[in-house]
Structures are given as structure tokens and as C-alpha cells.
Design a protein around this motif. Structure first.
Motif, PDB file in Angstrom:
ATOM      1  N   GLU A  84      76.548   7.156  -6.381  1.00  0.00           N
ATOM      2  CA  GLU A  84      75.792   7.931  -5.391  1.00  0.00           C
ATOM      3  C   GLU A  84      74.702   8.732  -6.097  1.00  0.00           C
ATOM      4  N   PRO A  85      73.542   8.891  -5.467  1.00  0.00           N
ATOM      5  CA  PRO A  85      72.513   9.737  -6.090  1.00  0.00           C
ATOM      6  C   PRO A  85      72.956  11.201  -6.138  1.00  0.00           C
ATOM      7  N   LEU A  86      72.434  11.919  -7.124  1.00  0.00           N
ATOM      8  CA  LEU A  86      72.740  13.353  -7.205  1.00  0.00           C
ATOM      9  C   LEU A  86      71.897  14.099  -6.175  1.00  0.00           C
ATOM     10  N   THR A  87      72.497  15.098  -5.547  1.00  0.00           N
ATOM     11  CA  THR A  87      71.711  15.940  -4.641  1.00  0.00           C
ATOM     12  C   THR A  87      70.842  16.867  -5.482  1.00  0.00           C
ATOM     13  N   GLY A  88      69.894  17.521  -4.819  1.00  0.00           N
ATOM     14  CA  GLY A  88      69.029  18.457  -5.523  1.00  0.00           C
ATOM     15  C   GLY A  88      69.830  19.509  -6.278  1.00  0.00           C
ATOM     16  N   ALA A  89      70.840  20.056  -5.608  1.00  0.00           N
ATOM     17  CA  ALA A  89      71.642  21.120  -6.222  1.00  0.00           C
ATOM     18  C   ALA A  89      72.441  20.590  -7.418  1.00  0.00           C
ATOM     19  N   GLU A  90      73.006  19.409  -7.248  1.00  0.00           N
ATOM     20  CA  GLU A  90      73.781  18.822  -8.357  1.00  0.00           C
ATOM     21  C   GLU A  90      72.888  18.565  -9.563  1.00  0.00           C
ATOM     22  N   PHE A  91      71.678  18.068  -9.243  1.00  0.00           N
ATOM     23  CA  PHE A  91      70.761  17.767 -10.336  1.00  0.00           C
ATOM     24  C   PHE A  91      70.363  19.040 -11.081  1.00  0.00           C
ATOM     25  N   LEU A  92      70.061  20.097 -10.309  1.00  0.00           N
ATOM     26  CA  LEU A  92      69.643  21.348 -10.938  1.00  0.00           C
ATOM     27  C   LEU A  92      70.726  21.891 -11.863  1.00  0.00           C
ATOM     28  N   LYS A  93      71.956  21.769 -11.403  1.00  0.00           N
ATOM     29  CA  LYS A  93      73.086  22.262 -12.204  1.00  0.00           C
ATOM     30  C   LYS A  93      73.174  21.476 -13.521  1.00  0.00           C
ATOM     31  N   LEU A  94      73.060  20.162 -13.383  1.00  0.00           N
ATOM     32  CA  LEU A  94      73.116  19.294 -14.565  1.00  0.00           C
ATOM     33  C   LEU A  94      71.966  19.609 -15.522  1.00  0.00           C
ATOM     34  N   MET A  95      70.794  19.839 -14.928  1.00  0.00           N
ATOM     35  CA  MET A  95      69.616  20.114 -15.742  1.00  0.00           C
ATOM     36  C   MET A  95      69.817  21.406 -16.553  1.00  0.00           C
ATOM     37  N   GLU A  96      70.367  22.426 -15.900  1.00  0.00           N
ATOM     38  CA  GLU A  96      70.606  23.697 -16.597  1.00  0.00           C
ATOM     39  C   GLU A  96      71.570  23.501 -17.766  1.00  0.00           C
ATOM     40  N   GLU A  97      72.605  22.714 -17.519  1.00  0.00           N
ATOM     41  CA  GLU A  97      73.596  22.413 -18.547  1.00  0.00           C
ATOM     42  C   GLU A  97      72.940  21.771 -19.776  1.00  0.00           C
ATOM     43  N   LYS A  98      72.117  20.761 -19.484  1.00  0.00           N
ATOM     44  CA  LYS A  98      71.506  19.995 -20.585  1.00  0.00           C
ATOM     45  C   LYS A  98      70.455  20.816 -21.313  1.00  0.00           C
ATOM     46  N   LYS A  99      69.793  21.687 -20.567  1.00  0.00           N
ATOM     47  CA  LYS A  99      68.797  22.550 -21.198  1.00  0.00           C
ATOM     48  C   LYS A  99      69.470  23.407 -22.262  1.00  0.00           C
ATOM     49  N   LYS A 100      70.612  23.964 -21.883  1.00  0.00           N
ATOM     50  CA  LYS A 100      71.356  24.807 -22.836  1.00  0.00           C
ATOM     51  C   LYS A 100      71.763  23.988 -24.036  1.00  0.00           C
ATOM     52  N   MET A 101      72.222  22.793 -23.760  1.00  0.00           N
ATOM     53  CA  MET A 101      72.725  21.920 -24.807  1.00  0.00           C
ATOM     54  C   MET A 101      71.657  21.640 -25.863  1.00  0.00           C
ATOM     55  N   VAL A 102      70.443  21.388 -25.407  1.00  0.00           N
ATOM     56  CA  VAL A 102      69.400  21.062 -26.383  1.00  0.00           C
ATOM     57  C   VAL A 102      68.475  22.247 -26.662  1.00  0.00           C
ATOM     58  N   ASP A 103      68.874  23.430 -26.173  1.00  0.00           N
ATOM     59  CA  ASP A 103      68.151  24.643 -26.523  1.00  0.00           C
ATOM     60  C   ASP A 103      66.683  24.590 -26.080  1.00  0.00           C
ATOM     61  N   ILE A 104      66.472  24.229 -24.827  1.00  0.00           N
ATOM     62  CA  ILE A 104      65.110  24.108 -24.304  1.00  0.00           C
ATOM     63  C   ILE A 104      64.890  25.253 -23.319  1.00  0.00           C
ATOM     64  N   HIS A 105      63.683  25.812 -23.321  1.00  0.00           N
ATOM     65  CA  HIS A 105      63.413  26.937 -22.439  1.00  0.00           C
ATOM     66  C   HIS A 105      63.244  26.474 -21.006  1.00  0.00           C
ATOM     67  N   SER A 106      63.671  27.295 -20.099  1.00  0.00           N
ATOM     68  CA  SER A 106      63.696  26.891 -18.696  1.00  0.00           C
ATOM     69  C   SER A 106      62.309  26.562 -18.156  1.00  0.00           C
ATOM     70  N   LYS A 107      61.295  27.286 -18.611  1.00  0.00           N
ATOM     71  CA  LYS A 107      59.978  27.070 -18.009  1.00  0.00           C
ATOM     72  C   LYS A 107      59.385  25.697 -18.355  1.00  0.00           C
ATOM     73  N   LEU A 108      59.837  25.117 -19.421  1.00  0.00           N
ATOM     74  CA  LEU A 108      59.310  23.816 -19.840  1.00  0.00           C
ATOM     75  C   LEU A 108      59.529  22.748 -18.767  1.00  0.00           C
ATOM     76  N   THR A 109      60.679  22.795 -18.106  1.00  0.00           N
ATOM     77  CA  THR A 109      60.993  21.742 -17.135  1.00  0.00           C
ATOM     78  C   THR A 109      60.246  21.903 -15.818  1.00  0.00           C
ATOM     79  N   ASN A 110      59.611  23.067 -15.618  1.00  0.00           N
ATOM     80  CA  ASN A 110      58.814  23.239 -14.404  1.00  0.00           C
ATOM     81  C   ASN A 110      57.417  22.659 -14.558  1.00  0.00           C
ATOM     82  N   ARG A 111      57.094  22.336 -15.786  1.00  0.00           N
ATOM     83  CA  ARG A 111      55.727  21.891 -16.050  1.00  0.00           C
ATOM     84  C   ARG A 111      55.581  20.385 -15.884  1.00  0.00           C
TER      85      ARG A 111
END
Lengths: 460, 250
Positions: free
Chosen positions: B113-140
Motif C-alpha cells: 500500500e502507498p504511504l499516506t502523507g502523515a506516514e511518509f512525513l514520520k518516516l522522513m523525520e526518522e531518516k533525517k535523524k539517521m543521516v544527520d540532515i537538517h530539516s530545512k534541506l528537504t523542503n527545498r
């Protein structure tokens, strides 16, 4: 065609001249003699080199010099509620102002909105002060033709210091069972420090042949702000020539955004004079054309005073055998020091048969200026396509994503959020091949509110 | 997992890779080293499915399937990831939208099943932490106006989201300062598992101080002229590519 029009004028001149002001009729006489002399523009003229009107002029067009639309209950034919966007909605049906409740409305803040024909009767001085001052009939043949036959259209007058809170939406509907030739005329005046947004939608309800030749004059006095949006979604058999004349004074701001989603033949001519310092003109355009559609944007900007600025960005995506033309001239006069002018046209061709002719042009006689121009015609960047595909996007999705992004640069210039979202959605739909003119009013199709479209041709 | 046999590849009539053999197994990290122009990036392109080259001979099997028959997007959905040497700037396409589309197209391919917007955002936050990436980068927009380090971090972030089984990192260390290098290498190490594999393509030994390979191969003029353990990289660093060339000729 030229002779037919001249004959027609002789026969119908009483109806055409009607209750127009004496000044307007004198203007008309000049314009008519110019049209008699110059006729329609031919491809020998540089600005029409790639845009040939002649095949369109072979139709036996029908002209209506009497307003049959005024008492039309337009809501029964066509309703256009833009969800989330509260507007003053005005309608022109086959070139004539639809009265609804009144031909002319004067708001409590003094703003006058309504039919130009009626305004010439009720406010002749206001009309005479502006009309024809910006529309150059000697340089523009189609504007001369429009002026010769000028009868009705939209009149907006915003008094000093008034901010018109709601955008004024003009819906220009062509709905006829016969091939009509329409020449609406619009006059828009923003007095000192006035603020106004106009959304101008051109579309056709039928697939019949039609020809629309419109002139819009926009005046921004000192410190005024005018946002002008044109949304064009017309049938394959329609021809649309728009002649827009802008004249602005110091510290004023005019922005224009022309979104062409569909249209058989479209030529948008913009002529803009900046005659005050610290004035800013912005012209944006987006055209998404396919099959054998033809779209031509011609923008001439005259920096007639020191210290003003203009920005132009026109972008297009062309599919199938579509053709696009962009020609722009920015003139910076000798005394117009500290001018800043930027001009950019970018085209993406999706097929080998699609064609774009682009001629940006700067003519600079001052030496202390900041000007740039550029033009590109190309394909979607193959490196970017591979990058997207290497993450699992299929080619189709990757193409769409890139096209939406390309178009997005123009869409994001739209300052009204509800309109921006709507247009953005329309552009996406258009690029997915899901938008046709059958969707009727282009501002309609994502409406969350139920809307009914019961077009009753018998009423026309 | 990846089995390359006798691969010969040309670009515009010029042979770039000549009869290359390589075996990569689950859980392994391989380093491919070599001077400029030795065919390293071409090899990465062949595996990821860029279509600017001609395969003259040989085969590339990925979990038993003929990889060369698959379009780039299918390879990606099957778990192959290419970390670009020069990540492309794509103005107007947001990283979040791009990655959500990519992830959901992959999930659809795998019958999930595709991820919902909320599920995706949660996953994205997790992975950002994992690879030490700043949050604003993914908005660009994708890579638009990113520094060299940000571009490479963004590659590792995408890798973390897509969880590939086989990652090819093409010159991921180029243009990175030591801090960015550590972040990038740290991300790769965190993503290492028993059931995935990584091929690191690099010119310099430096990256291999942080991503320790099980195998090192030296690519020279389209051949793998020497393979060995991680000590081979150190030896190369010390003696240079000239040493291998001489040794091979001898």
C-alpha cells in the motif's frame, strides 16, 4: 475580409457609433482610416512573421452590433463560483456585457464597475480622460480595428486610495452556434494609490469557429497597484488576439500574468509604457499547447523615464506539432538612467515537430542600466530525467514532475493564494492530459462545491 | 547478489570497460578504485541503467535476473540505488514530493500500500535523524543551490529512505570536507545490513578510513587489474597507481 468589414461599417455605423462619446467617435474615425490604410497585419511585418492570420480570415463571420446579451439570465447558462475565491464576477457573453442586476455598479467606496457602453453614457468625462490614450492604433493594426468597432466591454474605475478587496473576475464567454467575430473593449483605471486585482478568463463553450480581437487599456496612476491575470482556455477552432496596453506612473506597480492552457490560435500583444520613476512592471506568461495550436506572445516595454524596473518571464511547453512565438522588445531611452530590465523566454519542446521561435530584444540608449535577456528552446534535461528514474519514477511520472516544476516558476508568481492553487492544479491536470475545454470554465474544475452546467443553447 | 561476467562496454564507439568480472554478495562492502578515466563511473551507469552506453559483451545478473534488460526505474524498484557523483539540480521539484513519489512507486511495484502523507512525513523525520540532515534541506528543490556536501548528504538521505539492497556510491567523497565526509560515511555505515551490499567507487583511499570495505578492486583502463582486502587500498595510497600498473605489466 477588410472590405467586408468596411462595408459593414458603412451599413451599421449608426448602431456602432450608438451612444459613444463624441471623443470616442472621433477616435473611431481615426482608427477606421488607419484600418482602411493598413488592413490586417501580414507576415511581412516583423512582429507577425511567424503568426499568419490570413487563413483565419476566410470564414464568413457574423457580427452583432446590438447587445442581445444584456438581459440574459447568465446564471442559467453558466455559473462560475471559484471555490475559496470571493470575487466580483462579471460576464461578457459574445462580446457584450451581461447586465445581471445592473449595467453599472458604483460601490460605496466610489469604485465603478460595469459595462463600458453604459459608462460612456453615465460617466463620459471619466471615460474620455483615459480611453485611447494608451492604445496605439498607428502601430498596432488589430488595436485600430478594435477601436474602429468599439462598442462594449468592461469598465473599471478605482478612485484615489481605494483598495478593492475582492478580485474582479471577468469571464469572457463565447457561445454561439454561428461563427462570431467579437471585439470587446476594456478600460481599467486605478487612480493614485488605488489597488486592484483583475482575473480575466477567456473561454468558449462551444467548438464553433470564433474570432475575438480584444483591447484592454490599463492605467495605473502614482502609487497604484494593478494585478492582472489572464486565463485562456479556448477551443481548437477559436482565434484570440488580445491587445493589452499598460500605462503606469511613478511608484506604481503593474503585474500581468497570461496563462494559456488551450487555444486554437492565440496572439497576446502587450504594450507597456512606464512614465514614472520607481515604477515596476512585471509580465509573466505560461503557455501549454499541443496538437496544432499556435500561441504568440509579443511584449513591448518602453522605459520612458529614469529609475524604473521591468521583469519578464514567459515559459512554454509544446507538444505534438504546436507552435509558439515569443517576441519582446524592451526600450530604454537615453535619459532613462538607472533602469533595470530583465527579459526571459524559455521553451520546452516535447516532440521534434513542435516549434518555438523566440526573439528577445533589448534596445538600450542609456549607459547606466542593469539589463539582461535570454531565451532557450530545448528538451527536458536528460540528466534530470535519469536522476528521477534512477529513484524508481517511471518515465511518464518523471516527465510530468519536470514539466510541472518548469511551469511552476510562472505559477508561483500569482499572488492570490486561492487562484495560485487553482491554476497550479489546472496546470498539473493540463500536463497530465486531463484538461480539455470540455471542462468549461477553467477556474471551475477543482471546485469542491457542486456546480451545474446546463447550457441551454435555445436561450441564445 | 550482483554478478558481472566478462562485461565489455563502449560509449560512442570507444571501448571503456573490457571484459570486467565482479561478484558482490549480501552483507559485503566493495571498493572500486582507479585513476580518472579508468571506467569507474561507466560501470556505475551500466548497473543503474543509464542509456548512454553500448554493452558489447557479457552479462550483469542481479539476484539471478538479467539486469541489462530492465529500465532504470525497475532496477531502482528492485533495490538498486546509485549515489551520483554529480547529483542533478532540479528546480521546482521538492525533495519531499520527489521522495514520496519514488517510495510509493516502489511500494506499488512490490505490491504494498502507498504511504499516506502523515506516514511518509514520520518516516522522513526518522531518516533525517539517521543521516544527520537538517530539516530545512528537504523542503527545498532537489539539489538546487546545495553545497557539495549538502548534495552528497541528500544522496545518502534518499538512500536511507529507499532502503536499497545494492547501493553503488559513485565518488561520494569528491568535493567533501572531512566533516561532511564523516557524516556521509556514518550514514552509509548505519544503513549496512546483512542482507544488503554497497559498492563504493572512489579515487582516494580517504573515504575507506570511514567505510571499511571487505574487498578492494583496482580498475585500470577498463579492467580490474588487482583485487584484495582493505589493505590494498592503503598500499595504493602509499605507492600510487603507477605501482599497480608496473606490477601488472611485470
Amino acid at each position: 475580409m477588410k472590405d467586408t468589414l468596411l462595408d459593414l461599417y458603412r451599413k451599421e455605423q449608426d448602431a456602432i457609433r450608438g451612444k459613444a462619446t463624441p471623443l470616442v467617435n472621433r477616435m473611431r474615425d481615426h482608427a477606421l482610416s488607419r484600418f482602411r490604410k493598413n488592413g490586417f497585419p501580414s507576415t511581412k511585418k516583423e512582429s507577425w512573421r511567424f503568426t499568419d492570420l490570413s487563413p483565419l480570415l476566410n470564414t464568413d463571420f457574423v457580427f452583432d452590433f446590438r447587445n442581445k446579451s444584456k438581459n440574459m439570465d447568465i446564471d442559467k447558462i453558466f455559473t462560475c463560483d471559484v471555490y475559496d475565491l470571493d470575487t466580483f464576477s462579471l460576464t461578457l457573453l459574445n462580446g457584450w456585457y451581461v447586465y445581471k442586476n445592473a449595467p453599472l455598479t458604483r460601490l460605496s467606496n466610489g469604485t465603478i464597475i460595469g459595462s463600458l457602453a453604459k459608462a460612456m453614457e453615465v460617466y463620459p468625462d471619466l471615460v474620455d480622460e483615459y480611453i485611447g490614450k494608451a492604445a496605439k492604433t498607428e502601430a498596432y493594426e488589430m488595436a485600430a480595428l478594435n477601436t474602429a468597432f468599439l462598442q462594449d466591454g468592461l469598465f473599471i474605475y478605482v478612485p484615489e486610495g481605494v483598495k478593492v478587496e475582492k478580485p474582479i473576475q471577468l469571464i469572457n464567454i463565447v457561445n454561439a452556434e454561428y461563427p462570431v467575430f467579437l471585439q470587446p473593449r476594456h478600460l481599467i483605471v486605478a487612480q493614485k494609490d488605488a489597488d486592484l486585482t483583475i482575473v480575466h478568463c477567456d473561454h468558449s463553450l462551444t467548438h464553433n469557429v470564433s474570432f475575438t480581437n480584444t483591447v484592454t487599456e490599463v492605467y495605473a496612476e502614482k502609487g497604484a497597484r494593478v494585478d492582472h491575470y489572464k486565463v485562456q482556455n479556448k477551443g481548437r477552432n477559436s482565434a484570440l488576439v488580445t491587445n493589452s496596453f499598460f500605462h503606469q506612473k511613478e511608484n506604481s506597480h503593474i503585474s500581468s500574468n497570461i496563462i494559456t492552457l488551450n487555444g486554437g490560435f492565440t496572439k497576446n500583444i502587450v504594450d507597456h509604457t512606464i512614465s514614472g520613476s520607481a515604477a515596476h512592471a512585471e509580465h509573466y506568461g505560461l503557455y501549454l499547447v499541443d496538437s496544432n495550436q499556435h500561441v504568440d506572445n509579443q511584449v513591448n516595454i518602453d522605459h520612458a523615464t529614469p529609475g524604473s524596473r521591468s521583469d519578464q518571464l514567459f515559459k512554454g511547453i509544446l507538444d505534438d506539432e504546436a507552435k509558439a512565438v515569443f517576441s519582446g522588445k524592451v526600450m530604454v531611452r537615453r535619459h532613462s538612467q538607472q533602469t533595470e530590465a530583465h527579459q526571459n523566454n524559455r521553451n520546452i519542446l516535447l516532440t521534434d515537430e513542435a516549434k518555438a521561435n523566440t526573439q528577445p530584444h533589448l534596445e538600450i540608449y542609456a549607459d547606466d542600466v542593469k539589463c539582461s535577456h535570454g531565451a532557450t528552446v530545448g528538451q527536458l534535461d536528460p540528466d534530470a530525467m535519469f536522476y528521477l528514474r534512477s529513484r524508481g519514477l517511471c518515465e511518464r511520472t518523471a516527465r510530468q514532475m519536470m514539466m510541472v516544476a518548469f511551469a511552476g516558476e510562472v505559477v508561483k508568481k500569482i499572488s492570490i493564494e486561492a487562484l495560485r492553487n487553482r491554476i497550479s492544479h489546472l496546470v498539473e491536470k493540463r500536463l497530465k492530459g486531463e484538461l480539455s475545454i470540455c471542462d468549461q470554465c477553467v477556474l471551475h474544475c477543482n471546485s469542491k462545491e457542486p456546480t451545474a452546467f446546463n447550457i441551454d443553447l435555445s436561450k441564445l | 547478489m550482483l554478478s558481472i561476467k566478462n562485461l565489455t562496454v563502449s560509449i560512442k564507439g570507444k571501448t571503456i570497460i573490457r571484459g570486467l568480472n565482479l561478484e558482490v554478495k549480501e552483507g559485503e562492502v566493495h571498493a572500486i578504485m582507479g585513476p580518472n578515466g579508468s571506467g569507474k563511473s561507466t560501470l556505475a551507469s551500466v548497473i543503474a541503467g543509464r542509456d548512454n552506453y553500448e554493452v558489447e559483451e557479457g552479462e550483469v545478473l542481479y539476484n539471478g535476473q538479467n539486469l541489462l534488460e530492465l529500465p532504470a526505474e525497475t532496477r531502482a524498484r528492485e533495490g538498486i540505488f546509485l549515489g551520483f557523483q554529480y547529483p542533478v539540480e532540479i528546480p521546482g521539484v521538492s525533495i519531499a514530493n520527489f521522495m514520496r513519489t519514488a517510495l510509493n512507486e516502489k511500494r506499488k511495484y512490490l505490491g504494498l500500500e502507498p504511504l499516506t502523507g502523515a506516514e511518509f512525513l514520520k518516516l522522513m523525520e526518522e531518516k533525517k535523524k539517521m543521516v544527520d540532515i537538517h530539516s530545512k534541506l528537504t523542503n527545498r528543490s532537489v539539489n538546487e543551490g546545495f553545497s557539495g556536501g549538502e548534495k552528497k548528504k541528500n544522496e545518502i538521505f534518499q538512500m536511507a529512505l529507499l532502503e536499497p539492497r545494492l547501493a553503488i556510491l559513485d565518488e561520494t567523497d569528491s568535493g567533501l570536507d572531512i566533516d561532511a565526509l564523516k557524516v556521509v560515511a556514518g550514514g552509509v555505515n548505519k544503513l549496512r545490513r546483512n542482507d544488503n551490499a554497497t559498492v563504493v567507487i572512489t579515487h582516494y583511499q580517504r573515504l575507506l578510513d570511514y567505510i571499511v570495505p571487505d574487498h578492494v578492486h583496482v580498475l585500470y583502463e577498463g579492467y580490474i587489474i588487482k583485487s584484495g582486502g582493505k589493505e590494498l587500498a592503503l598500499e595504493l595510497e602509499e605507492k600510487g597507481y603507477e605501482w599497480i600498473k608496473k606490477e601488472t605489466v611485470a
